[in-house]
Design an enzyme around this catalytic site. Structure first.
Site, mmCIF file in Angstrom:
data_model
loop_
_atom_site.group_PDB
_atom_site.id
_atom_site.type_symbol
_atom_site.label_atom_id
_atom_site.label_comp_id
_atom_site.label_asym_id
_atom_site.label_seq_id
_atom_site.Cartn_x
_atom_site.Cartn_y
_atom_site.Cartn_z
ATOM 1 N N GLU A 42 0.811 -1.413 0.112
ATOM 2 C CA GLU A 42 0.055 0.094 0.109
ATOM 3 C C GLU A 42 0.982 1.115 0.029
ATOM 4 O O GLU A 42 0.680 2.183 0.625
ATOM 5 C CB GLU A 42 -1.053 -0.011 1.313
ATOM 6 N N GLU A 79 -5.824 -7.990 -1.380
ATOM 7 C CA GLU A 79 -6.291 -7.849 -0.064
ATOM 8 C C GLU A 79 -7.869 -7.626 -0.326
ATOM 9 O O GLU A 79 -8.131 -6.662 -1.205
ATOM 10 C CB GLU A 79 -5.909 -6.998 0.605
HETATM 11 C C1 BGP Z 1 -4.585 -2.848 4.648
HETATM 12 C C2 BGP Z 1 -3.432 -3.614 5.103
HETATM 13 C C3 BGP Z 1 -3.441 -4.735 5.963
HETATM 14 C C4 BGP Z 1 -4.745 -4.991 6.728
HETATM 15 C C5 BGP Z 1 -5.753 -4.152 6.092
HETATM 16 C C6 BGP Z 1 -7.136 -4.371 6.914
HETATM 17 O O1 BGP Z 1 -4.478 -1.464 4.890
HETATM 18 O O2 BGP Z 1 -2.465 -3.728 4.095
HETATM 19 O O3 BGP Z 1 -2.194 -4.842 6.624
HETATM 20 O O4 BGP Z 1 -4.649 -4.819 7.977
HETATM 21 O O5 BGP Z 1 -5.627 -3.109 5.490
HETATM 22 O O6 BGP Z 1 -7.051 -3.276 7.899
HETATM 23 P P1 BGP Z 1 -7.237 -3.201 9.198
HETATM 24 O O7 BGP Z 1 -6.316 -4.480 9.974
HETATM 25 O O8 BGP Z 1 -7.040 -2.193 9.866
HETATM 26 O O9 BGP Z 1 -8.888 -3.746 9.535
#
Ligand code: BGP
Length: 471
Positions: free
Chosen positions: A175, A368
């Site tokens: 990201e 993701e």
């Molecule tokens: C993205 C990241 C992940 C993951 C996901 C979900 O931004 O790449 O590492 O954590 O989001 O977010 P969260 O864990 O805050 O729910």
């Protein structure tokens, strides 16, 4: 067009949220290790050191470090064709600036990759997923400093060399575009802006240093093994105009521009007009040294990995905003939200697949996607997560349309947090994404026992039918 026969169905994780064992095997501290949790809806607090008695969710996380065999067997049972995980940079180079890597750390990932390959699961590896070595932040100023380019290149070369023949799919920085979009790019770049710092100068410089580092890694990775496929990783958040007023569309385009700034640099390999317009808007220019632009041109990525959770809206009028974990976006009155306020928009996934593919014409991978939700364990141990199935089903259906109807070239799909892990945004455990439940709680307690949710069996069927059976 059909989904590829070798479509990479799998799941995604990151070391800092899943692995635990934060001081084992000679590992050094990373930026995640000084982030406290876990309070509902509140961003995690960053400390300069580990504080006595405070709770650090990533220290144990859900302990892949000691459970990898059991977990990989469960992924295999679901039918995974691939598994996205990250290598913790600090297991390989505990401080980040050493000449020699830490053999124990390298061995750990050898064992993990061997275990995956035993089940024909293809590892998909992120080299830097919110895990910059803390020493590089404290002693070098993190990605503000060009020295990190060499440290990262050395680390990447070590991984490409050691895991040659075992790992083919790589991504450089997770990201990365949130470096520009987020008000505190700690996760992406190890940066909290100082009081009088020129934020935009730092953003374009740190990003430039990461572009050169990524390109150098791509060049080296191709040299070490020409079959390597090395991608970038972008956070996507398709943004609609709040109304059909043309000025709102201008705002929407502007809101999305971080995706294209970072996409252009990685995939086209140069700073486009859009990037230059950004510098003018910010009143800064990145510090570019001789040779940097040639390196960027030579080190173009092979594919784009991206995350997609939600869409947003933008416009000139007053718009109510909602916080994601790293960025904010306008609330769309036509769409529902998760319990954490993230907009649910399956169609947005089809849109973003088309937007990325139209612009870049390189293969894509959804690395993701998912919905953080509360799970309830019934008296008999079962977990009925129909809300998760509902979310994923609609997103997969739109993904299939993008391939079958729109002819987008898609390599794979790895929903986030395929096994429960620590939230990046809040440090919570109760914000769960997994097909596999882990008995671990916000206060740090729990047996770490694994169990299968209803979605486990559902996803198994989806994979078996190559996406044809979604019900
Ligand atoms: C993205 C990241 C992940 C993951 C996901 C979900 O931004 O790449 O590492 O954590 O989001 O977010 P969260 O864990 O805050 O729910």
């Amino acid at each position: 067009m059909e989904l590829r026969k070798d479509f990479l169905w799998g799941g995604a994780t990151a070391a800092n949220q899943y692995e635990g064992g934060y001081l084992e095997g000679g590992k050094g501290l990373s930026i995640a290790d000084v982030e406290r949790g876990a309070r509902h809806g509140v961003q995690r607090q960053i400390d300069p050191e580990i504080l006595e008695g405070a709770l650090y969710p990533s220290h144990e996380a859900t302990d892949f470090y000691h459970h990898y065999k059991e977990d990989i067997a469960l992924f295999a049972e679901m039918g995974f064709k691939c598994f996205r995980m990250s290598i913790a940079w600090t297991r390989i180079y505990p401080r980040g600036d050493e000449e020699e890597p830490n053999e124990e750390g390298l061995k750990f990932y050898d064992q993990v990759f061997d275990e995956l390959l035993k089940y024909n699961i293809e590892p998909v590896i992120t080299l830097s997923h919110y895990e910059t070595p803390l020493t590089l932040v404290k002693e070098y100023g993190s990605w503000r400093n060009r020295k990190l380019i060499d440290f990262f290149e050395r680390y990447a070369i070590t991984c490409f060399t050691r895991y040659k023949g075992k790992v083919k799919y790589w991504m450089t920085f997770n990201e990365i575009n949130a470096t520009m979009k987020s008000p505190r790019p700690w996760h992406q770049a190890g940066i909290v802006f100082e009081k009088n710092e020129n934020r935009w100068q730092t953003v374009v410089d740190a990003s430039h240093n990461m572009f050169v580092a990524s390109a150098k890694a791509v060049i080296a990775g191709h040299k070490i093994d020409p079959t390597n496929k090395i991608g970038c990783m972008l956070l996507t958040y398709p943004t609609y105009a709040a109304t059909c007023a043309p000025e709102d569309q201008v705002e929407a385009r502007e809101a999305e521009s971080s995706v294209w700034y970072y996409g252009d640099a990685h995939v086209r390999g140069y700073y486009t007009n859009l990037c230059q317009a950004k510098w003018e808007k910010f009143g800064v220019k990145p510090t570019i040294l001789d040779g940097d632009l040639d390196i960027m041109k030579e080190g173009k990525v092979d594919y784009i990995g991206f995350s997609y959770y939600f869409s947003a809206i933008a416009g000139v009028g007053d718009i109510q905003e909602v916080e994601g974990n790293v960025i904010k976006g306008g609330v769309n009155p036509y769409l529902k939200q998760t319990d954490w306020g993230w907009t649910i928009d399956p169609t947005g996934l089809r849109n973003v697949l088309n937007d990325l593919y139209d612009r870049y014409q390189v293969p894509l991978m959804i690395v993701e996607n998912g919905m953080g939700a509360y799970d309830t364990v019934e008296a008999d141990g079962s977990i009925h997560d129909d809300y998760r199935i509902g979310y994923l089903k609609l997103h997969i259906a739109e993904m299939m349309k993008a391939v079958e109807i729109d002819h987008v070239d898609l390599l794979g799909y790895t929903p986030w947090g395929c096994i429960d892990l620590v939230s990046a945004g809040t440090g919570e455990m109760r914000k769960r994404y997994g097909f596999i439940y882990v008995d671990k709680h916000d206060d740090g307690t729990g047996s770490l026992a694994r169990s299968k949710k209803d979605s486990f069996y559902w996803y198994q069927k989806v994979i078996q039918s190559n996406g044809k059976e979604l019900d």
